[in-house]
Design a protein around this motif. Structure first.
Motif, PDB file in Angstrom:
ATOM      1  N   HIS A 252      -0.757 -36.729 -18.080  1.00 32.69           N
ATOM      2  CA  HIS A 252      -0.401 -35.633 -18.350  1.00 32.69           C
ATOM      3  C   HIS A 252       0.890 -34.159 -17.415  1.00 32.69           C
ATOM      4  O   HIS A 252       0.712 -33.751 -16.720  1.00 32.69           O
ATOM      5  CB  HIS A 252      -1.641 -34.667 -18.719  1.00 32.69           C
ATOM      6  CG  HIS A 252      -2.298 -35.017 -19.584  1.00 32.69           C
ATOM      7  ND1 HIS A 252      -3.752 -35.287 -19.411  1.00 32.69           N
ATOM      8  CD2 HIS A 252      -2.373 -35.035 -20.856  1.00 32.69           C
ATOM      9  CE1 HIS A 252      -3.989 -36.216 -19.721  1.00 32.69           C
ATOM     10  NE2 HIS A 252      -3.322 -35.910 -21.548  1.00 32.69           N
ATOM     11  N   LYS A 253       1.659 -35.467 -16.638  1.00 35.26           N
ATOM     12  CA  LYS A 253       2.489 -34.998 -15.331  1.00 35.26           C
ATOM     13  C   LYS A 253       3.320 -33.757 -16.666  1.00 35.26           C
ATOM     14  O   LYS A 253       4.090 -33.315 -15.506  1.00 35.26           O
ATOM     15  CB  LYS A 253       2.680 -36.478 -15.207  1.00 35.26           C
ATOM     16  CG  LYS A 253       3.983 -37.120 -16.114  1.00 35.26           C
ATOM     17  CD  LYS A 253       4.450 -38.221 -15.449  1.00 35.26           C
ATOM     18  CE  LYS A 253       5.869 -39.336 -16.328  1.00 35.26           C
ATOM     19  NZ  LYS A 253       5.751 -40.053 -15.061  1.00 35.26           N
ATOM     20  N   ILE A 254       3.766 -34.169 -17.889  1.00 33.52           N
ATOM     21  CA  ILE A 254       4.820 -32.843 -18.094  1.00 33.52           C
ATOM     22  C   ILE A 254       4.431 -31.223 -18.313  1.00 33.52           C
ATOM     23  O   ILE A 254       4.514 -30.901 -17.949  1.00 33.52           O
ATOM     24  CB  ILE A 254       5.480 -33.354 -19.384  1.00 33.52           C
ATOM     25  CG1 ILE A 254       6.415 -34.058 -19.202  1.00 33.52           C
ATOM     26  CG2 ILE A 254       6.048 -32.581 -20.111  1.00 33.52           C
ATOM     27  CD1 ILE A 254       6.994 -35.739 -20.249  1.00 33.52           C
ATOM     28  N   LEU A 255       2.685 -31.668 -18.441  1.00 37.81           N
ATOM     29  CA  LEU A 255       1.559 -30.395 -19.034  1.00 37.81           C
ATOM     30  C   LEU A 255       2.264 -30.249 -17.932  1.00 37.81           C
ATOM     31  O   LEU A 255       2.151 -28.928 -17.303  1.00 37.81           O
ATOM     32  CB  LEU A 255       0.824 -30.399 -20.533  1.00 37.81           C
ATOM     33  CG  LEU A 255       1.024 -30.776 -21.028  1.00 37.81           C
ATOM     34  CD1 LEU A 255      -0.598 -31.080 -21.727  1.00 37.81           C
ATOM     35  CD2 LEU A 255       1.241 -29.710 -22.169  1.00 37.81           C
ATOM     36  N   HIS A 256       1.383 -30.592 -16.909  1.00 40.03           N
ATOM     37  CA  HIS A 256       1.385 -30.705 -15.239  1.00 40.03           C
ATOM     38  C   HIS A 256       2.691 -29.440 -15.207  1.00 40.03           C
ATOM     39  O   HIS A 256       2.367 -28.585 -14.267  1.00 40.03           O
ATOM     40  CB  HIS A 256       0.891 -31.555 -14.334  1.00 40.03           C
ATOM     41  CG  HIS A 256      -0.590 -31.700 -14.441  1.00 40.03           C
ATOM     42  ND1 HIS A 256      -1.599 -31.082 -13.787  1.00 40.03           N
ATOM     43  CD2 HIS A 256      -1.151 -33.088 -15.157  1.00 40.03           C
ATOM     44  CE1 HIS A 256      -2.612 -31.843 -14.082  1.00 40.03           C
ATOM     45  NE2 HIS A 256      -3.023 -32.914 -14.448  1.00 40.03           N
TER      46      HIS A 256
ATOM     47  N   LEU B  14       4.907 -28.269 -16.313  1.00 38.02           N
ATOM     48  CA  LEU B  14       4.783 -27.360 -17.267  1.00 38.02           C
ATOM     49  C   LEU B  14       4.204 -25.937 -16.936  1.00 38.02           C
ATOM     50  O   LEU B  14       4.844 -25.144 -16.771  1.00 38.02           O
ATOM     51  CB  LEU B  14       5.213 -27.292 -18.588  1.00 38.02           C
ATOM     52  CG  LEU B  14       6.259 -28.070 -19.380  1.00 38.02           C
ATOM     53  CD1 LEU B  14       5.309 -28.339 -21.300  1.00 38.02           C
ATOM     54  CD2 LEU B  14       7.112 -27.465 -19.329  1.00 38.02           C
ATOM     55  N   LEU B  15       3.208 -26.603 -16.558  1.00 42.62           N
ATOM     56  CA  LEU B  15       2.256 -25.418 -16.501  1.00 42.62           C
ATOM     57  C   LEU B  15       2.605 -24.749 -14.692  1.00 42.62           C
ATOM     58  O   LEU B  15       1.946 -23.545 -14.387  1.00 42.62           O
ATOM     59  CB  LEU B  15      -0.011 -25.652 -16.293  1.00 42.62           C
ATOM     60  CG  LEU B  15       0.087 -25.908 -17.554  1.00 42.62           C
ATOM     61  CD1 LEU B  15      -1.255 -27.026 -18.023  1.00 42.62           C
ATOM     62  CD2 LEU B  15      -0.599 -24.603 -18.535  1.00 42.62           C
ATOM     63  N   GLN B  16       3.003 -25.511 -13.904  1.00 41.65           N
ATOM     64  CA  GLN B  16       3.035 -25.547 -12.400  1.00 41.65           C
ATOM     65  C   GLN B  16       4.427 -24.024 -12.498  1.00 41.65           C
ATOM     66  O   GLN B  16       4.359 -23.674 -11.059  1.00 41.65           O
ATOM     67  CB  GLN B  16       3.156 -26.596 -11.392  1.00 41.65           C
ATOM     68  CG  GLN B  16       1.600 -26.671 -10.900  1.00 41.65           C
ATOM     69  CD  GLN B  16       1.455 -27.748 -10.826  1.00 41.65           C
ATOM     70  OE1 GLN B  16       2.687 -28.767 -10.966  1.00 41.65           O
ATOM     71  NE2 GLN B  16       0.153 -28.537 -10.842  1.00 41.65           N
ATOM     72  N   ASN B  17       5.751 -25.184 -13.047  1.00 39.96           N
ATOM     73  CA  ASN B  17       7.030 -24.419 -12.333  1.00 39.96           C
ATOM     74  C   ASN B  17       7.139 -23.135 -13.374  1.00 39.96           C
ATOM     75  O   ASN B  17       6.155 -22.436 -14.805  1.00 39.96           O
ATOM     76  CB  ASN B  17       8.067 -24.935 -12.970  1.00 39.96           C
ATOM     77  CG  ASN B  17       8.285 -25.294 -14.966  1.00 39.96           C
ATOM     78  OD1 ASN B  17       7.530 -23.748 -15.465  1.00 39.96           O
ATOM     79  ND2 ASN B  17       8.784 -26.351 -14.681  1.00 39.96           N
ATOM     80  N   SER B  18       7.619 -21.615 -12.747  1.00 36.38           N
ATOM     81  CA  SER B  18       7.998 -20.733 -13.074  1.00 36.38           C
ATOM     82  C   SER B  18       9.026 -20.314 -15.157  1.00 36.38           C
ATOM     83  O   SER B  18       8.692 -19.591 -14.614  1.00 36.38           O
ATOM     84  CB  SER B  18       7.931 -19.420 -11.641  1.00 36.38           C
ATOM     85  OG  SER B  18       8.856 -19.696 -11.283  1.00 36.38           O
ATOM     86  N   THR B  19       9.705 -21.472 -14.903  1.00 36.27           N
ATOM     87  CA  THR B  19      11.111 -20.868 -15.729  1.00 36.27           C
ATOM     88  C   THR B  19      10.330 -21.102 -17.396  1.00 36.27           C
ATOM     89  O   THR B  19       9.412 -21.204 -17.483  1.00 36.27           O
ATOM     90  CB  THR B  19      11.893 -22.323 -15.521  1.00 36.27           C
ATOM     91  OG1 THR B  19      10.983 -23.595 -16.077  1.00 36.27           O
ATOM     92  CG2 THR B  19      12.099 -22.515 -14.556  1.00 36.27           C
ATOM     93  N   SER B  20      11.012 -20.096 -18.055  1.00 34.43           N
ATOM     94  CA  SER B  20      10.999 -19.924 -19.411  1.00 34.43           C
ATOM     95  C   SER B  20      11.427 -21.070 -19.982  1.00 34.43           C
ATOM     96  O   SER B  20      12.151 -22.072 -19.505  1.00 34.43           O
ATOM     97  CB  SER B  20      11.635 -18.754 -19.921  1.00 34.43           C
ATOM     98  OG  SER B  20      12.507 -18.531 -19.715  1.00 34.43           O
TER      99      SER B  20
END
Lengths: 20, 260
Positions: A4-8, A10-16
């Motif tokens: 689930h590297k993309i979900l990880h 997306l959850l970690q970065n702060s960009t919209s």
């Protein structure tokens, strides 16, 4: 984590989504 | 459960006041509005832009692979907004990352189905897709007539409920925070978060003079939403068998969310 590297990322970065 | 929630609203848990519920509502509505792909005003502007019969025929004659790719692309794009919505719900990021992923994988399509009613024109049974409004027949090339008609039927049912942005936001958050998703490690924590969101929704409905049955009607859509999600996975698995290479070329986020 690898599965689930993309979900990880997306959850970690702060960009919209507009900026992705 | 609903009866218990009603009773709870009369006797709120010790750690939750009406002010807390109003703060929760305010923050979830803000998150919802910040992460909607299109504002209500945008949608009103697009309402009259329909696909012509020629354009519809052109899409119907596309290959299943091409049409699946288009839909996978749009769904993936929309999922990114749901992830942002989740991140902004108070308490979500305090869950362990394993549970955040479980909740998103299990709930993001259900949230998309709720959000979809903003993109529907219930007067003529069309949905905003790829810049214009499209009928169910428009999606014929997918080879999933049953799934498409189930999605439209649910959408029309949700439109009939005339959910406000506040109701839609709270309902989406409650669905996302479902404590019954398999493999959660902190189910109790998720349960507490969901309980507060449902209380906030109940409070919002009462405050705005909605009918007593509105929450029941919203909750009654959950099994249909779940069956649509299961049907989508079945269709995807079948598509993957027939067109493995195309399925492999779907956006990685789509494959991650809907992979086994």
């Amino acid at each position: 984590k690898e599965k689930h590297k993309i979900l990880h990322r997306l959850l970690q970065n702060s960009t919209s989504p507009v900026e992705l | 459960l609903l009866g218990r929630r009603r009773a709870l609203l009369d006797h709120l848990p010790y750690d939750c006041s009406i002010t807390d519920l109003e703060n929760i509502t305010q923050s979830i509505v803000k998150s919802h509005l910040e992460t909607c792909q299109y504002s209500s005003e945008d949608m009103k502007r697009f309402t009259w832009v329909q696909y012509s019969p020629e354009e519809t025929r052109a899409f119907q004659n596309k290959s299943a692979e091409w049409m699946w790719q288009q839909c996978a692309h749009h769904i993936t794009n929309a999922i990114q907004y749901v992830v942002e919505f989740a991140k902004r719900i108070a308490g979500f990021m305090d869950l362990c990352q394993n549970d955040q992923i479980i909740l998103l994988k299990a709930g993001c399509l259900e949230v998309l189905l709720i959000r979809m009613c903003r993109a529907l024109n219930s007067n003529n049974n069309t949905i905003f897709f790829h810049g214009k409004f499209a009928s169910p027949q428009f999606f014929k090339a997918l080879g999933c007539d049953d799934l498409v008609s189930a999605v439209f039927e649910l959408g029309m049912g949700l439109c009939r409920l005339q959910l406000s942005d506040e109701e839609m936001a709270l309902f989406s958050a409650a669905v996302l925070l479902s404590p019954d998703r398999p493999w959660l490690t902190e189910g109790q924590k998720v349960h507490k978060l969901q309980e507060k969101v449902y209380l906030a929704l109940q409070h919002s409905l009462q405050k705005n003079g909605a009918s007593e049955e509105k929450l029941d009607k919203m909750v009654s859509k959950l099994p249909i939403m779940k069956s649509i999600c299961n049907l989508h996975v079945d269709k995807l698995e079948f598509f993957r068998l027939v067109h493995p290479e195309t399925a492999y070329s779907f956006p990685p986020l789509y494959r991650e969310v809907f992979g086994s």
